[in-house]
Write a protein that holds these residues in place. Structure first.
Motif, PDB file in Angstrom:
ATOM      1  N   CYS A 136     -61.648  63.084 -28.714  1.00  0.00           N
ATOM      2  CA  CYS A 136     -60.607  62.077 -28.493  1.00  0.00           C
ATOM      3  C   CYS A 136     -59.247  62.589 -28.967  1.00  0.00           C
ATOM      4  CB  CYS A 136     -60.962  60.781 -29.216  1.00  0.00           C
ATOM      5  SG  CYS A 136     -62.332  59.866 -28.492  1.00  0.00           S
ATOM      6  N   HIS A 137     -59.223  63.199 -30.151  1.00  0.00           N
ATOM      7  CA  HIS A 137     -57.958  63.707 -30.675  1.00  0.00           C
ATOM      8  C   HIS A 137     -57.425  64.862 -29.823  1.00  0.00           C
ATOM      9  CE1 HIS A 137     -58.810  61.924 -34.911  1.00  0.00           C
ATOM     10  NE2 HIS A 137     -58.163  61.082 -34.144  1.00  0.00           N
ATOM     11  N   ASP A 138     -58.311  65.747 -29.385  1.00  0.00           N
ATOM     12  CA  ASP A 138     -57.871  66.878 -28.576  1.00  0.00           C
ATOM     13  C   ASP A 138     -57.287  66.413 -27.242  1.00  0.00           C
ATOM     14  OD1 ASP A 138     -58.547  68.682 -30.503  1.00  0.00           O
ATOM     15  OD2 ASP A 138     -60.365  69.410 -29.524  1.00  0.00           O
ATOM     16  N   LEU A 139     -57.973  65.486 -26.562  1.00  0.00           N
ATOM     17  CA  LEU A 139     -57.481  65.012 -25.275  1.00  0.00           C
ATOM     18  C   LEU A 139     -56.177  64.234 -25.433  1.00  0.00           C
ATOM     19  CD1 LEU A 139     -57.680  64.638 -22.247  1.00  0.00           C
ATOM     20  CD2 LEU A 139     -59.244  62.706 -22.629  1.00  0.00           C
ATOM     21  N   ALA A 140     -56.121  63.348 -26.431  1.00  0.00           N
ATOM     22  CA  ALA A 140     -54.890  62.592 -26.657  1.00  0.00           C
ATOM     23  C   ALA A 140     -53.735  63.527 -26.994  1.00  0.00           C
ATOM     24  CB  ALA A 140     -55.099  61.576 -27.776  1.00  0.00           C
ATOM     25  N   GLY A 141     -53.994  64.509 -27.861  1.00  0.00           N
ATOM     26  CA  GLY A 141     -52.939  65.458 -28.214  1.00  0.00           C
ATOM     27  C   GLY A 141     -52.460  66.253 -27.024  1.00  0.00           C
ATOM     28  N   ALA A 142     -53.369  66.679 -26.150  1.00  0.00           N
ATOM     29  CA  ALA A 142     -52.993  67.443 -24.964  1.00  0.00           C
ATOM     30  C   ALA A 142     -52.126  66.610 -24.022  1.00  0.00           C
ATOM     31  CB  ALA A 142     -54.243  67.923 -24.230  1.00  0.00           C
ATOM     32  N   SER A 177     -71.840  65.586 -23.534  1.00  0.00           N
ATOM     33  CA  SER A 177     -72.037  66.517 -24.646  1.00  0.00           C
ATOM     34  C   SER A 177     -71.216  66.138 -25.869  1.00  0.00           C
ATOM     35  CB  SER A 177     -71.689  67.945 -24.199  1.00  0.00           C
ATOM     36  OG  SER A 177     -70.283  68.125 -24.080  1.00  0.00           O
ATOM     37  N   VAL A 178     -70.071  65.470 -25.672  1.00  0.00           N
ATOM     38  CA  VAL A 178     -69.243  65.065 -26.811  1.00  0.00           C
ATOM     39  C   VAL A 178     -69.528  63.625 -27.238  1.00  0.00           C
ATOM     40  CG1 VAL A 178     -67.423  66.692 -26.216  1.00  0.00           C
ATOM     41  CG2 VAL A 178     -67.292  64.333 -25.358  1.00  0.00           C
ATOM     42  N   GLY A 179     -70.472  62.956 -26.570  1.00  0.00           N
ATOM     43  CA  GLY A 179     -70.872  61.621 -26.980  1.00  0.00           C
ATOM     44  C   GLY A 179     -70.050  60.488 -26.419  1.00  0.00           C
ATOM     45  N   LEU A 180     -69.205  60.757 -25.416  1.00  0.00           N
ATOM     46  CA  LEU A 180     -68.407  59.671 -24.838  1.00  0.00           C
ATOM     47  C   LEU A 180     -69.240  58.823 -23.877  1.00  0.00           C
ATOM     48  CD1 LEU A 180     -65.515  58.590 -25.037  1.00  0.00           C
ATOM     49  CD2 LEU A 180     -64.955  59.899 -22.994  1.00  0.00           C
ATOM     50  N   ILE A 181     -70.273  59.396 -23.281  1.00  0.00           N
ATOM     51  CA  ILE A 181     -71.223  58.653 -22.469  1.00  0.00           C
ATOM     52  C   ILE A 181     -72.630  59.055 -22.892  1.00  0.00           C
ATOM     53  CG2 ILE A 181     -69.651  58.460 -20.500  1.00  0.00           C
ATOM     54  CD1 ILE A 181     -71.223  60.660 -19.110  1.00  0.00           C
ATOM     55  N   PRO A 207     -60.180  69.071 -39.775  1.00  0.00           N
ATOM     56  CA  PRO A 207     -60.957  70.059 -39.032  1.00  0.00           C
ATOM     57  C   PRO A 207     -61.866  70.941 -39.904  1.00  0.00           C
ATOM     58  CG  PRO A 207     -58.822  70.988 -39.514  1.00  0.00           C
ATOM     59  CD  PRO A 207     -58.851  69.623 -40.168  1.00  0.00           C
ATOM     60  N   VAL A 208     -62.039  70.603 -41.194  1.00  0.00           N
ATOM     61  CA  VAL A 208     -62.844  71.457 -42.062  1.00  0.00           C
ATOM     62  C   VAL A 208     -64.274  70.955 -42.191  1.00  0.00           C
ATOM     63  CG1 VAL A 208     -60.876  72.302 -43.392  1.00  0.00           C
ATOM     64  CG2 VAL A 208     -62.041  70.204 -44.122  1.00  0.00           C
ATOM     65  N   ASP A 209     -64.632  69.890 -41.484  1.00  0.00           N
ATOM     66  CA  ASP A 209     -65.980  69.329 -41.594  1.00  0.00           C
ATOM     67  C   ASP A 209     -67.011  70.345 -41.133  1.00  0.00           C
ATOM     68  OD1 ASP A 209     -64.723  68.982 -39.063  1.00  0.00           O
ATOM     69  OD2 ASP A 209     -66.364  67.684 -38.438  1.00  0.00           O
ATOM     70  N   VAL A 246     -65.021  62.222 -32.097  1.00  0.00           N
ATOM     71  CA  VAL A 246     -63.714  62.069 -32.724  1.00  0.00           C
ATOM     72  C   VAL A 246     -62.815  63.258 -32.394  1.00  0.00           C
ATOM     73  CG1 VAL A 246     -62.497  61.965 -34.938  1.00  0.00           C
ATOM     74  CG2 VAL A 246     -64.557  60.593 -34.576  1.00  0.00           C
ATOM     75  N   ALA A 247     -63.364  64.473 -32.515  1.00  0.00           N
ATOM     76  CA  ALA A 247     -62.579  65.676 -32.215  1.00  0.00           C
ATOM     77  C   ALA A 247     -62.139  65.684 -30.764  1.00  0.00           C
ATOM     78  CB  ALA A 247     -63.399  66.920 -32.537  1.00  0.00           C
TER      79      ALA A 247
END
Length: 286
Positions: A109-115, A200-204, A36-38, A106-107
């Motif tokens: 996908c990780h946030d939704l999967a983690g939730a 907005s997050v690039g999924l579509i 998360p430091v990018d 990427v962020a």
């Protein structure tokens, strides 16, 4: 799962960051600046040291969801001390020219999967959680493109939720997952708002209304969808999750997905026992 979520830890890191800061955090071995430091800067060395601790906590939590996530030896650097100080990186490691939209994807996908993992663990669906991870690890071995691993995780999760949980349990899991994601305002047009967020997050790449009105859409066309169909179903977990968290009552949910020249035509109907079920992987028609 016990402890803070990825969203919680990311929020703590954002509280430390300052856009004009002179310090940043990178891997001392590779020079990479992964999630998360990018792209983040910090005002002084002491704050950057705190950011290192937070980054280690984030990566440890991420490995609960994705054991393939690489390890990094974080160090604090002064921006003027290195000609590469302004380079930004994402996970999986990508070229320095990678677009911000890829890092956002990427962020997300990780946030939704983690939730969703958090929701499963708090609702006594540990078996489903383990099945998702087992299937993901097997699928990851067949995925040569590392940039698609986070997408593979969402696709696997969507399929396993669909096959292993009845509709009421899927709906409950998505409602619970909402509590582990950043708060959003409700919307009179939740499907449109959900699709706008996914764009907005690039999924579509884009979307249009295909039938009905935005307050009660009957079909939408989605272009450039990053998740691929599998087992005659299209993973629609992100659309379902984003629509549910923006709807106070019964959300409109995907019922069928039909391939078209520029993407997918997705038919929608109200969720509930007498209408559409809340699918996370929608049957492909045609």
């Amino acid at each position: 799962m016990i402890g803070r979520t990825l969203t919680d830890i990311r929020a703590e890191l954002e509280g430390l960051a300052e856009p004009s800061g002179e310090y940043y955090v990178q891997c001392g071995r590779t020079g990479e600046r992964p999630v998360p430091v990018d792209g983040r800067r910090f005002p002084d060395r002491e704050t950057a040291v705190q950011a290192v601790r937070v980054a280690h906590a984030y990566r440890a939590t991420l490995r609960r969801y994705d054991p393939r996530a690489p390890w990094y030896d974080f160090v604090v650097c002064e921006a003027d001390a290195s000609p590469g100080g302004d380079r930004t990186w994402g996970f999986p490691p990508t070229a320095a020219s990678e677009s911000p939209s890829q890092r956002a994807l990427v962020a997300y996908c990780h946030d939704l999967a983690g939730a969703v993992f958090e929701a499963l663990s708090t609702s006594d669906h540990g078996g489903v959680e383990r099945a998702v991870m087992d299937e993901y690890l097997a699928a990851a071995e067949r995925t040569p493109d590392r940039d698609r691993l986070c997408l593979q995780l969402l696709a696997t999760m969507a399929t396993e939720l669909q096959s292993r949980l009845p509709e009421p349990a899927r709906a409950d899991a998505l409602q619970r997952a909402s509590a582990h994601l950043p708060a959003v305002e409700g919307s009179a047009r939740p499907v449109r708002a959900a699709l706008a967020h996914l764009r907005s997050v690039g999924l579509i790449d884009g979307f249009t209304l295909a039938d009905g009105h935005w307050d009660r859409p009957r079909a939408v066309t989605v272009r450039g969808y990053e998740l691929r169909s599998r087992e005659e179903r299209l993973p629609t977990l992100p659309l379902s999750a984003e629509t549910v968290r923006r709807t106070a009552g019964r959300p409109r949910v995907a019922t069928t997905a039909t391939p078209v020249d520029d993407g997918w035509r997705i038919r929608l109907s109200p969720a509930g026992p007498t209408a559409g079920s809340l699918d996370t992987a929608t049957p492909v028609d045609g």
